[in-house]
Design a protein around this motif. Structure first.
Motif, PDB file in Angstrom:
ATOM      1  N   ARG A 244       0.815  -1.210   0.000  1.00 18.07           N
ATOM      2  CA  ARG A 244       0.000   0.000   0.000  1.00 18.07           C
ATOM      3  C   ARG A 244       0.850   1.262   0.000  1.00 18.07           C
ATOM      4  NH1 ARG A 244      -4.835  -1.474   4.358  1.00 18.07           N
ATOM      5  NH2 ARG A 244      -5.663  -3.301   3.225  1.00 18.07           N
ATOM      6  N   GLU A 245       1.996   1.197   0.669  1.00 21.58           N
ATOM      7  CA  GLU A 245       2.863   2.378   0.740  1.00 21.58           C
ATOM      8  C   GLU A 245       3.352   2.778  -0.649  1.00 21.58           C
ATOM      9  OE1 GLU A 245       7.028   3.900   2.873  1.00 21.58           O
ATOM     10  OE2 GLU A 245       6.221   1.905   3.293  1.00 21.58           O
ATOM     11  N   ARG A 246       3.780   1.797  -1.428  1.00 18.91           N
ATOM     12  CA  ARG A 246       4.244   2.078  -2.785  1.00 18.91           C
ATOM     13  C   ARG A 246       3.115   2.642  -3.654  1.00 18.91           C
ATOM     14  NH1 ARG A 246       7.383   3.590  -6.994  1.00 18.91           N
ATOM     15  NH2 ARG A 246       7.049   2.311  -8.855  1.00 18.91           N
ATOM     16  N   ALA A 247       1.951   2.041  -3.563  1.00 15.64           N
ATOM     17  CA  ALA A 247       0.814   2.528  -4.347  1.00 15.64           C
ATOM     18  C   ALA A 247       0.460   3.964  -3.977  1.00 15.64           C
ATOM     19  CB  ALA A 247      -0.383   1.610  -4.154  1.00 15.64           C
ATOM     20  N   GLN A 248       0.535   4.282  -2.687  1.00 18.73           N
ATOM     21  CA  GLN A 248       0.224   5.643  -2.249  1.00 18.73           C
ATOM     22  C   GLN A 248       1.288   6.623  -2.728  1.00 18.73           C
ATOM     23  OE1 GLN A 248      -2.751   6.240  -0.648  1.00 18.73           O
ATOM     24  NE2 GLN A 248      -2.260   8.371  -1.128  1.00 18.73           N
ATOM     25  N   GLN A 249       2.549   6.194  -2.727  1.00 15.41           N
ATOM     26  CA  GLN A 249       3.625   7.056  -3.221  1.00 15.41           C
ATOM     27  C   GLN A 249       3.420   7.391  -4.690  1.00 15.41           C
ATOM     28  OE1 GLN A 249       7.276   4.987  -2.363  1.00 15.41           O
ATOM     29  NE2 GLN A 249       7.484   5.892  -0.337  1.00 15.41           N
ATOM     30  N   ILE A 250       2.957   6.410  -5.458  1.00 14.13           N
ATOM     31  CA  ILE A 250       2.706   6.644  -6.875  1.00 14.13           C
ATOM     32  C   ILE A 250       1.679   7.752  -7.042  1.00 14.13           C
ATOM     33  CG2 ILE A 250       1.691   5.631  -8.957  1.00 14.13           C
ATOM     34  CD1 ILE A 250       2.969   2.958  -8.058  1.00 14.13           C
ATOM     35  N   ARG A 251       0.636   7.708  -6.246  1.00 20.35           N
ATOM     36  CA  ARG A 251      -0.429   8.708  -6.373  1.00 20.35           C
ATOM     37  C   ARG A 251       0.000  10.078  -5.843  1.00 20.35           C
ATOM     38  NH1 ARG A 251      -3.229   4.106  -4.126  1.00 20.35           N
ATOM     39  NH2 ARG A 251      -4.297   2.954  -5.778  1.00 20.35           N
ATOM     40  N   ASP A 252       0.840  10.082  -4.791  1.00 16.80           N
ATOM     41  CA  ASP A 252       1.191  11.344  -4.134  1.00 16.80           C
ATOM     42  C   ASP A 252       2.433  12.015  -4.711  1.00 16.80           C
ATOM     43  OD1 ASP A 252      -0.948  10.897  -2.486  1.00 16.80           O
ATOM     44  OD2 ASP A 252       0.250  10.193  -0.780  1.00 16.80           O
ATOM     45  N   ARG A 253       3.375  11.224  -5.246  1.00 17.80           N
ATOM     46  CA  ARG A 253       4.683  11.770  -5.597  1.00 17.80           C
ATOM     47  C   ARG A 253       5.007  11.726  -7.094  1.00 17.80           C
ATOM     48  NH1 ARG A 253       7.951  12.323  -1.021  1.00 17.80           N
ATOM     49  NH2 ARG A 253       9.820  12.310  -2.338  1.00 17.80           N
ATOM     50  N   SER A 254       4.152  11.119  -7.900  1.00 17.29           N
ATOM     51  CA  SER A 254       4.434  11.050  -9.337  1.00 17.29           C
ATOM     52  C   SER A 254       4.298  12.436  -9.966  1.00 17.29           C
ATOM     53  CB  SER A 254       3.486  10.077 -10.024  1.00 17.29           C
ATOM     54  OG  SER A 254       3.737   8.750  -9.601  1.00 17.29           O
ATOM     55  N   LEU A 255       5.260  12.793 -10.804  1.00 19.98           N
ATOM     56  CA  LEU A 255       5.254  14.078 -11.479  1.00 19.98           C
ATOM     57  C   LEU A 255       4.997  13.882 -12.972  1.00 19.98           C
ATOM     58  CD1 LEU A 255       8.325  15.852  -9.810  1.00 19.98           C
ATOM     59  CD2 LEU A 255       5.906  16.049  -9.199  1.00 19.98           C
ATOM     60  N   ILE A 256       4.194  14.776 -13.540  1.00 18.98           N
ATOM     61  CA  ILE A 256       3.889  14.739 -14.972  1.00 18.98           C
ATOM     62  C   ILE A 256       4.054  16.156 -15.527  1.00 18.98           C
ATOM     63  CG2 ILE A 256       2.397  12.720 -14.828  1.00 18.98           C
ATOM     64  CD1 ILE A 256       0.741  16.074 -15.168  1.00 18.98           C
ATOM     65  N   TRP A 257       4.177  16.261 -16.857  1.00 15.22           N
ATOM     66  CA  TRP A 257       4.328  17.572 -17.487  1.00 15.22           C
ATOM     67  C   TRP A 257       2.966  18.228 -17.675  1.00 15.22           C
ATOM     68  CZ3 TRP A 257       9.183  19.144 -17.759  1.00 15.22           C
ATOM     69  CH2 TRP A 257      10.196  18.204 -17.834  1.00 15.22           C
ATOM     70  N   ASP A 258       2.864  19.493 -17.280  1.00 13.23           N
ATOM     71  CA  ASP A 258       1.618  20.209 -17.547  1.00 13.23           C
ATOM     72  C   ASP A 258       1.741  20.971 -18.869  1.00 13.23           C
ATOM     73  OD1 ASP A 258       3.054  22.561 -17.106  1.00 13.23           O
ATOM     74  OD2 ASP A 258       2.343  22.785 -15.046  1.00 13.23           O
ATOM     75  N   ARG A 259       0.721  21.696 -19.242  1.00 12.44           N
ATOM     76  CA  ARG A 259       0.702  22.377 -20.540  1.00 12.44           C
ATOM     77  C   ARG A 259       1.731  23.483 -20.645  1.00 12.44           C
ATOM     78  NH1 ARG A 259      -5.825  22.977 -21.731  1.00 12.44           N
ATOM     79  NH2 ARG A 259      -6.280  20.733 -21.828  1.00 12.44           N
ATOM     80  N   ASP A 260       2.227  23.960 -19.515  1.00 16.36           N
ATOM     81  CA  ASP A 260       3.224  25.026 -19.521  1.00 16.36           C
ATOM     82  C   ASP A 260       4.650  24.486 -19.489  1.00 16.36           C
ATOM     83  OD1 ASP A 260       1.218  26.998 -19.499  1.00 16.36           O
ATOM     84  OD2 ASP A 260       1.030  26.827 -17.313  1.00 16.36           O
ATOM     85  N   GLY A 261       4.797  23.163 -19.624  1.00 17.40           N
ATOM     86  CA  GLY A 261       6.125  22.570 -19.591  1.00 17.40           C
ATOM     87  C   GLY A 261       6.723  22.488 -18.205  1.00 17.40           C
ATOM     88  N   GLN A 262       5.867  22.502 -17.187  1.00 13.60           N
ATOM     89  CA  GLN A 262       6.322  22.375 -15.802  1.00 13.60           C
ATOM     90  C   GLN A 262       5.979  20.986 -15.276  1.00 13.60           C
ATOM     91  OE1 GLN A 262       8.067  24.823 -14.358  1.00 13.60           O
ATOM     92  NE2 GLN A 262       7.820  26.127 -16.151  1.00 13.60           N
TER      93      GLN A 262
END
Length: 392
Positions: A244-262
């Motif tokens: 569960r800890e790993r699954a929660q980290q994926i949801r809380d800490r994963s970063l993706i690119w937004d439309r402004d390139g951030q």
């Protein structure tokens, strides 16, 4: 009177033992914090001077590059593989790694290459650029400096892809593979330099973004919905069943690119491609479908590893690929504290990725409408003059 010194000695010994125990216990409790702090460059990214930029026209700027990247070989692989590797540099002095860091180089050659490039080698010339990757420390903190380091790394990957396309691709079909942090960089590359170019998109076999969170809402390419679909995106990030800890980290800490390139935190679900099914699906894939896991670390480059079938089952749940724990002891975490926080030294889906890539490439090449590139003329070859017709 002799009892007093003896009691004092006993008290001092007991106190020393207690203190040592407290220090050991503190080291265990705060071990991660201590080791993580040791990787902190301790300098704001705004004032940090990064290592020199790589020159992708030179061979030393690539982890893997064909012997003659500008030319085709008659009996060579029919496609190309552009591979963006995962984190291999720990950190400490730099936010972004020099491309010649020896420990990072060893990790790529011993672990990343055999396990994660290997599934694509049989039908692909490999182009794997070295880049000033963001350090492992940048993956362990949510500081703005860490995000800036990861944004900075993208510039190198984009420059490497431009060199590949301009000088080496020459109209061939290609696949893009990115792993972990490299997968995040590849996701932006797909959005900016592939999806907007009809010719490149037509020649893209697929993009495999391994252990990479890509938002299900607004992905750079359509997700792979069938096993033989081409020009599509196969992306997933996994956690073992019960973790569960790993699954929660994926949801809380994963970063993706937004439309402004951030780089922004993932909100909503990530694309969940199931490698055992070869498509995005919520169906559970039993272990009997698994084509082969392998621990290829330290395997001689180019040698195909032995595969162990039926090691894991897999299913998608809330955007996370939930994987059963493998049966073999060969698939257990090993190595230093830092290496255990990088991609594993094994690939549970090696055989599945190999089969998927070959199926998609075969489907692309079998399409009668697929544009066949003209074979380049070797350097120094004489070209007959074109006939000239006079118009009177």
């Amino acid at each position: 009177m002799a009892e007093t010194p003896r009691r004092t000695k006993l008290w001092l010994t007991a106190a020393a033992v207690l203190l040592a125990g407290l220090l050991i216990a503190s080291g265990v409790v705060w071990r991660d914090d201590i080791l993580r702090t040791g990787l902190d460059p301790k300098e704001p990214f705004q004032t940090y001077e990064p290592p020199p930029a790589p020159d992708y026209g030179r061979r030393e700027a690539w982890n893997l590059l064909p012997t003659q990247p500008e030319t085709w070989v008659e009996d060579g692989p029919p496609a190309d593989v552009f591979f963006v590797g995962p984190t291999s540099y720990d950190g400490g002095r730099h936010w972004n790694a020099p491309i010649d860091d020896p420990r990072a180089e060893r990790f790529f050659q011993r672990t990343v290459g055999p396990n994660y490039v290997g599934p694509f080698v049989r039908m692909g010339r490999v182009f794997a650029p070295r880049h000033r990757q963001a350090s492992l420390y940048s993956m362990l903190t949510l500081r703005d400096d860490a995000r800036e380091a990861r944004r900075f790394a993208y510039g190198d990957v984009r420059a490497a892809f431009a060199q590949y396309m301009d000088a080496y691709n020459q109209g061939r079909p290609f696949v893009i593979v990115g792993v972990e942090q490299g997968g995040t960089l590849a996701a932006r590359l797909l959005a900016e330099d592939v999806a907007s170019d009809p010719d490149r998109l037509r020649r893209l076999v697929a993009a495999y973004l391994i252990e990479t969170a890509v938002p299900a809402a607004g992905p750079p390419l359509p997700p792979c919905q069938t096993a033989d679909q081409t020009g599509c995106l196969a992306a997933w990030v996994s956690a073992y069943e019960g973790d569960r800890e790993r699954a929660q980290q994926i949801r809380d800490r994963s970063l993706i690119w937004d439309r402004d390139g951030q780089l922004s935190n993932l909100s909503g679900l990530a694309i969940c491609y199931n490698p055992l099914l070869g498509q995005v699906s919520d169906d559970e894939a039993p272990a009997r479908l698994a084509k082969g896991a392998t621990n290829a670390t330290n395997l001689e480059w180019g040698a195909r590893p032995a595969l162990q079938s039926r090691q894991v089952s897999a299913r998608c749940e809330n955007g996370v690929l939930r994987v059963s724990r493998p049966r073999s002891v060969a698939f257990q975490p090993t190595g230093s504290w830092a290496n255990q926080r990088k991609v594993p030294g094994y690939n549970l889906f090696y055989g599945d990725l190999e089969a998927s890539y070959e199926l998609r490439l075969s489907a692309l090449l079998a399409d009668p409408d697929f544009p066949r590139a003209a074979r380049p003329i070797p350097a120094g070859a004489e070209v007959p003059p074109s006939p000239v017709h006079r118009i009177d």
